[in-house]
Design a protein around this motif. Sequence first.
Motif, mmCIF file in Angstrom:
data_model
loop_
_atom_site.group_PDB
_atom_site.id
_atom_site.type_symbol
_atom_site.label_atom_id
_atom_site.label_comp_id
_atom_site.label_asym_id
_atom_site.label_seq_id
_atom_site.Cartn_x
_atom_site.Cartn_y
_atom_site.Cartn_z
ATOM 1 N N PRO A 39 -21.061 16.920 12.991
ATOM 2 C CA PRO A 39 -21.606 18.058 13.746
ATOM 3 C C PRO A 39 -22.100 19.199 12.863
ATOM 4 O O PRO A 39 -23.016 19.920 13.250
ATOM 5 N N SER A 40 -21.511 19.325 11.688
ATOM 6 C CA SER A 40 -21.904 20.419 10.797
ATOM 7 C C SER A 40 -23.322 20.233 10.260
ATOM 8 O O SER A 40 -23.935 21.188 9.783
ATOM 9 N N LEU A 41 -23.845 19.014 10.338
ATOM 10 C CA LEU A 41 -25.180 18.709 9.810
ATOM 11 C C LEU A 41 -26.116 18.156 10.873
ATOM 12 O O LEU A 41 -27.304 17.951 10.601
ATOM 13 N N LYS A 42 -25.589 17.938 12.063
ATOM 14 C CA LYS A 42 -26.300 17.156 13.078
ATOM 15 C C LYS A 42 -27.714 17.652 13.374
ATOM 16 O O LYS A 42 -28.626 16.857 13.599
ATOM 17 N N SER A 43 -27.897 18.960 13.354
ATOM 18 C CA SER A 43 -29.214 19.503 13.704
ATOM 19 C C SER A 43 -30.268 19.200 12.640
ATOM 20 O O SER A 43 -31.468 19.321 12.897
ATOM 21 N N ARG A 44 -29.816 18.782 11.452
ATOM 22 C CA ARG A 44 -30.769 18.573 10.348
ATOM 23 C C ARG A 44 -30.838 17.133 9.860
ATOM 24 O O ARG A 44 -31.657 16.814 9.004
ATOM 25 N N VAL A 45 -29.985 16.264 10.388
ATOM 26 C CA VAL A 45 -29.842 14.925 9.818
ATOM 27 C C VAL A 45 -30.441 13.851 10.728
ATOM 28 O O VAL A 45 -30.305 13.919 11.953
ATOM 29 N N THR A 46 -31.063 12.862 10.091
ATOM 30 C CA THR A 46 -31.481 11.647 10.778
ATOM 31 C C THR A 46 -31.131 10.459 9.896
ATOM 32 O O THR A 46 -31.465 10.442 8.711
ATOM 33 N N ILE A 47 -30.426 9.487 10.476
ATOM 34 C CA ILE A 47 -30.129 8.234 9.795
ATOM 35 C C ILE A 47 -30.821 7.122 10.551
ATOM 36 O O ILE A 47 -30.790 7.092 11.787
ATOM 37 N N SER A 48 -31.452 6.218 9.828
ATOM 38 C CA SER A 48 -32.195 5.126 10.461
ATOM 39 C C SER A 48 -31.995 3.831 9.692
ATOM 40 O O SER A 48 -31.531 3.833 8.550
ATOM 41 N N LEU A 49 -32.354 2.731 10.352
ATOM 42 C CA LEU A 49 -32.204 1.389 9.803
ATOM 43 C C LEU A 49 -33.557 0.713 9.680
ATOM 44 O O LEU A 49 -34.417 0.872 10.548
ATOM 45 N N ASP A 50 -33.735 -0.065 8.622
ATOM 46 C CA ASP A 50 -34.889 -0.970 8.512
ATOM 47 C C ASP A 50 -34.323 -2.342 8.176
ATOM 48 O O ASP A 50 -34.124 -2.676 7.001
ATOM 49 N N MET A 51 -34.064 -3.140 9.221
ATOM 50 C CA MET A 51 -33.400 -4.427 8.981
ATOM 51 C C MET A 51 -34.290 -5.370 8.187
ATOM 52 O O MET A 51 -33.786 -6.180 7.406
ATOM 53 N N SER A 52 -35.595 -5.262 8.354
ATOM 54 C CA SER A 52 -36.495 -6.175 7.640
ATOM 55 C C SER A 52 -36.403 -6.002 6.133
ATOM 56 O O SER A 52 -36.642 -6.946 5.380
ATOM 57 N N LYS A 53 -36.031 -4.782 5.711
ATOM 58 C CA LYS A 53 -35.910 -4.500 4.272
ATOM 59 C C LYS A 53 -34.460 -4.416 3.834
ATOM 60 O O LYS A 53 -34.188 -4.125 2.668
ATOM 61 N N SER A 54 -33.539 -4.639 4.761
ATOM 62 C CA SER A 54 -32.109 -4.497 4.490
ATOM 63 C C SER A 54 -31.812 -3.108 3.917
ATOM 64 O O SER A 54 -31.130 -2.972 2.885
ATOM 65 N N GLN A 55 -32.328 -2.105 4.568
ATOM 66 C CA GLN A 55 -32.169 -0.726 4.114
ATOM 67 C C GLN A 55 -31.744 0.184 5.260
ATOM 68 O O GLN A 55 -32.050 -0.077 6.424
ATOM 69 N N PHE A 56 -31.054 1.246 4.916
ATOM 70 C CA PHE A 56 -30.874 2.343 5.853
ATOM 71 C C PHE A 56 -31.167 3.643 5.109
ATOM 72 O O PHE A 56 -31.079 3.702 3.880
#
Lengths: 122, 107
Positions: free
Chosen positions: A63-80
């Motif tokens: 919550p302390s970072l929620k307004s500024r953070v985005t985490i995402s996945l790219d399964m085709s590249k095995s990356q997040f």
Amino acid sequence: QVQLQESGPGLVKPSQTLSLTCTVSGDSINNGNYYWSWIRQPAGKGLEWIGRIYFTGSINYNPSLKSRVTISLDMSKSQFSLKLTSVTAADTAIYYCARDAGPSSTSFYDFWGQGTLVTVSS
Amino acid sequence: DIQLTQSPSSLSASVGDRVTITCRAGQNIGSYLNWYQQKPGKAPELLIHAISNLQIGVPSRFSGSGSRTEFTLTISSLQPEDFATYYCQQSYNTPLTFGPGTTVEVK
């Protein structure tokens, strides 16, 4: 052997966006037994959990970072990936990606990347 | 957020010493407590999960105990490679939080 490797710019200007990618090898990122997490550590200080993502796309943020953070996945590249907007000097830290056994057990980080230092400075 | 405190914040010890580090949680966290070791310039490494479960490959001189709000990491006979900083971490709920760390230094 599971390996995680962070990559991205080591220097970001204040107010800009920090972007990092974690590449996973030795495991499938759509393995339902794990979350994929970001953790950071300012120099000489303790560890701060940023957030985690599950292969379904379910995400938890600090919550302390929620307004500024985005985490995402790219399964085709095995990356997040991690994006942190409007950075300040307080965001200068070593950023780690890590595998979290949470979905199948109590949450703990059994594999970590080596970490990447991101400095916020003009 | 669940706050974790660790004591002591640092300690000086000799090879062969028995070392005990305490982690206290601000509320009952059941068995959701893990321990990590971090050496300078390296990522943390998992030692123990769920209070007392030794991670594969971790020497048996490391052990964990405790319950509810108070937990202990014990190194039965300190080895040269054990000089490091130790962190506890709760996974009872999000945000997952870490203790401030305990540094084990050479006496």
